[in-house]
Design an enzyme around this catalytic site. Structure first.
Site, short mmCIF file in Angstrom:
data_model
loop_
_atom_site.label_atom_id
_atom_site.label_comp_id
_atom_site.label_asym_id
_atom_site.label_seq_id
_atom_site.Cartn_x
_atom_site.Cartn_y
_atom_site.Cartn_z
CG ASP A 164 -2.30 0.54 0.90
OD1 ASP A 164 -2.40 1.40 0.00
OD2 ASP A 164 -3.28 0.14 1.56
CG ASP A 224 -9.57 1.16 -0.37
OD1 ASP A 224 -8.69 1.07 -1.24
OD2 ASP A 224 -9.33 1.18 0.86
#
Length: 422
Positions: A164, A224
């Site tokens: 990430d 997301d």
């Protein structure tokens, strides 16, 4: 209304190379990931069956291996954020799995997965902290743990890494992500590499996508996904607007990742679930479910195991299907994808008719095949097979003929495969 410029030929030319040349993910990965369904739930006392712990991943490994998913191609279970202790080991500087929630460690869990022929993925972050506030690859004192973490993941025998990008300056991504590529390349155990690099940059130019493809096996480039139709439809629209650019860098070894499949949760209707699966397969996207495989409705499982759609996703050319027509208000659109040939002869194709109208009855959508696919062979007949009706043949058409299908409302699709008859 005119069809846009069709990009399949150009896309095929760009998609014949490889991403990071580690020999991995020549087809899009398929499996399960915890984040959308379970997020960072670490309260195992209150949620004993729904928290991020060793047993959750063992349960998903078991169901992937025994419920038909493995045979369909789903072969990896991915740990996401919140798995580690809040501090590294003070002696070795290594990441440490939460000692209560993962009492046997990650290596033991990887061995458990491998014994069932399932791969195990793990999560980290290039910044000073993960998005959930756990140790990242760097710290605020300037220490860089890239090589240590790569060595640790290799020794644990994890098979993929999602890296990430929280708590990191944007201008550093073109340094930190390639550094991890080099570190992984030095390890004995091969690890597929999923980057969130472009997801933090907004609109990304071609030269940066070229660099991303050279360093990563697949990459997120949007926000997301959450458990809602609005989330899925927004992603579809985003890929509609930018798909022609993305398709140039998408193919064996390097894949755009529109995020997890949320089929089987609470946010999508049955028809909308069919739509998400259809688009993800048209794009040759990673198929990473985020749901509860222990408790999934049969009709949702049937969508996820649809072998005809999975074959489109796993097609060896790995071409990203693109939008080729839309109404001005975006309520209806047509998408197409070139597929690999079984032998010599004309190319087969996949087509989606997509209807987002929320008023009125199901709509007939009618388009000439040669408008959808201008370079379609004009000398042969094409059999049209419905990919959501057990591969039922619904028509036989030539390039100049019109394909008419009735499509339900509220984000529904009809998806077919054109097979040349020679």
């Amino acid at each position: 209304m005119k069809f846009g410029i069709f990009m399949l030929t150009i896309i095929a030319l760009f998609s014949t190379g490889y991403g990071w040349n580690n020999g991995l993910l020549l087809k899009p990965p398929m499996g399960w990931m915890s984040w959308m369904k379970y997020a960072c739930n670490i309260d195992c006392k209150r949620y004993p069956h729904e928290c991020i712990d060793e047993q959750l991943y063992k349960d998903m490994i078991d169901h992937l291996a025994s419920d038909g998913y493995f045979e369909a191609g789903y072969k990896t279970v991915n740990i996401d954020d919140c798995w580690s202790e809040h501090a590294r080991d003070p002696t070795t500087s290594r990441l440490v799995p939460d000692r209560i929630r993962f009492p046997n460690g990650i290596h033991s869990l990887a061995q458990y997965a491998h014994n069932k022929q399932i791969e195990l993925g793990i999560y980290s972050d290039v910044g000073t902290l993960t998005c959930g506030g756990y140790p990242g690859t760097r710290d605020n004192q300037g220490h860089d743990y890239t090589l240590i973490d790569a060595q640790t993941f290799s020794e644990w025998e994890v098979d993929s890494l999602k890296l990430d990008g929280c708590y990191q300056e944007k201008e550093m991504y073109n340094v930190t992500y390639p550094e991890f590529t080099k570190a992984l390349a030095q390890q004995k155990h091969k690890i597929a590499y999923a980057c969130s690099w472009p997801a933090y940059l907004g609109l990304v130019p071609d030269d940066v996508y070229k660099q991303i493809r050279e360093n990563c096996n697949y990459w997120r480039n949007y926000g997301d996904i959450v458990d809602s139709w609005n989330s899925v439809s927004t992603i579809i629209n985003f890929y509609g607007e930018h798909g022609n650019q993305y398709a140039k860098f998408h193919g064996p070894g390097g894949w755009f990742d529109p995020d997890m499949l949320i089929i089987g949760n609470d946010g999508l209707s049955y028809e909308q679930s069919k739509t998400q699966m259809a688009f993800w397969c048209l794009w040759s996207a990673p198929l990473l479910m985020s749901n509860d495989l222990r408790n999934i409705r049969p009709e949702m499982k049937e969508i996820l195991l649809n072998k005809h759609l999975i074959a489109i996703d796993q097609d060896r050319l790995g071409i990203m299907g693109t939008r080729v027509w839309k109404t001005k208000n975006y309520e209806q659109s047509v998408w197409a994808k070139k597929l690999s040939r079984d032998g010599s002869g004309p190319d087969p194709y996949a087509i989606i008719y997509y209807n987002t109208n929320t008023l009125g009855v199901p709509s007939f959508m009618s388009h000439r095949l040669s408008d959808i696919i201008p370079n379609l062979n004009t000398t042969v007949n094409y059999s049209v097979y419905d990919l959501y009706d057990d591969y039922k043949k619904i028509a036989e058409l030539k390039a100049h003929d019109i394909l008419t299908m009735k499509v339900k409302t509220s984000g529904s699709v009809r998806m077919v495969k054109l097979v040349p008859e020679v």
